[in-house]
Write an enzyme that holds these catalytic residues in place. Structure first.
Site, short mmCIF file in Angstrom:
data_model
loop_
_atom_site.label_atom_id
_atom_site.label_comp_id
_atom_site.label_asym_id
_atom_site.label_seq_id
_atom_site.Cartn_x
_atom_site.Cartn_y
_atom_site.Cartn_z
N GLY A 143 -9.02 6.55 7.71
CA GLY A 143 -9.36 6.69 9.12
C GLY A 143 -10.85 6.81 9.39
O GLY A 143 -11.68 6.75 8.49
N ASP B 45 0.83 -1.19 0.00
CA ASP B 45 0.00 0.00 0.00
C ASP B 45 0.88 1.26 0.00
O ASP B 45 1.91 1.29 0.70
CB ASP B 45 -0.79 -0.07 1.33
CG ASP B 45 -2.17 0.50 1.24
OD1 ASP B 45 -2.63 0.77 0.13
OD2 ASP B 45 -2.80 0.66 2.31
N HIS C 259 -9.97 3.68 -1.21
CA HIS C 259 -9.18 3.69 0.03
C HIS C 259 -10.03 4.28 1.15
O HIS C 259 -11.02 4.95 0.88
CB HIS C 259 -7.93 4.56 -0.14
CG HIS C 259 -6.83 3.89 -0.88
ND1 HIS C 259 -5.59 3.71 -0.35
CD2 HIS C 259 -6.80 3.36 -2.12
CE1 HIS C 259 -4.82 3.09 -1.25
NE2 HIS C 259 -5.54 2.86 -2.33
#
Ligand SMILES: [Zn+2]
Length: 285
Positions: free
Chosen positions: A183, A80, A210
């Site tokens: 997040g 990643d 993502h």
């Protein structure tokens, strides 16, 4: 290996499911991820960020991956967010079959140049490569801010630019910015589905989302129906890990790691299983 990975993405695209990409930095996380994949008969991507592979070890990740796929071949090891050619080359040379080159902080022209260089090298080694266009804000942690206060329109992927980007670089898949962020935030991310539809139509590429932690099941399903083929999950696993570990350690006076880490693996498994089902990736092997 690249051909095999492309075939798997094609299958996901055709059958309307997304490959879950789950990050790991310890062996018990890995165990939890693989347990869930096996149980639900799902193809799966195990992923490491730069910090995670520095901790686990790049060669070590490859060695463990090779051991796992002898028993369960439906796994892909993926790197990643590599941000320089040097880092990307190190990972490919260590044996990663799939990599992500993140030039999103660079200017468009610069991003094209660096990603093309990365893609040429990856393809020469039969490695699958994901590019990135548009900014994906935040780190894989819990944030105190509201996403809508930090996310600006200018970081979203522009569909016409995405077409040019994939043509000029030759990447196999593209990570896009459509309101997603890394997040967990105070508010839920608001995804721009029209933009996603337009990017898919113009590029015809495999698309990657993502910052999957915090996105609702309904929005995941809709994203998949509009062309998302891979979804990254990290923060939710980190949170499950920490909570489970603290609970296990508080619960009993037991200093045997493989006793209390068993609970951690089970907690990871639970999150992964939930996501696999939302992504409709179960019963796909
Ligand atoms: Zn990411």
């Amino acid at each position: 290996m690249r051909g095999k990975i492309i075939r798997l993405y094609k299958k996901a695209d055709k059958k309307g499911f997304a490959l879950g990409a789950f990050n790991f930095s310890t062996n018990e996380i890995l165990k939890g991820i693989i347990f869930a994949a096996k149980k639900l008969k799902a193809p799966i991507i195990i992923s490491t960020s730069e910090g995670e592979r520095n901790f686990f070890g790049c060669e070590e990740s490859v060695a463990v991956y090779n051991a796992i796929r002898k028993k369960y071949p439906h796994v892909i090891l993926h790197a990643d967010h590599t941000k320089s050619f040097k880092e990307l080359k190190k990972i490919i040379d260590a044996g990663y079959p799939s990599v992500h080159f993140d030039g999103s902080k660079l200017s468009f022209r610069h991003n094209v140049r660096e990603t093309k260089r990365a893609a040429d090298y990856a393809h020469s080694k039969n490695v699958f490569i994901e590019g990135e266009l548009g900014g994906i804000t935040g780190g894989s942690t819990t944030h105190k801010e509201r996403l809508k206060d930090v996310l600006t329109e200018d970081i979203l992927t522009k569909p016409e630019q995405a077409k040019e980007f994939v043509e000029l670089t030759g990447v196999d898949s593209l990570a896009i910015s459509i309101g997603n962020a890394h997040g967990i935030w105070k508010d839920k991310p608001k995804l721009d589905f029209e933009r996603l539809k337009d990017i898919k139509k113009r590029t015809g590429k495999f698309l990657v989302l993502h910052g999957g932690s915090g996105i609702s099941a309904k929005d995941f399903r809709k994203s998949i129906s509009l062309g998302i083929n891979k979804i990254n999950i990290n923060t939710e696993l980190r949170v499950a890990y920490a909570h489970s570990l603290l609970k296990s350690l508080n619960k009993r006076e037991d200093y045997t790691p493989y006793h209390y880490l068993k609970d951690v693996s089970a907690a990871i498994s639970k999150v992964v299983e939930e996501k696999i089902i939302i992504f409709k990736a179960d019963k796909k092997i």
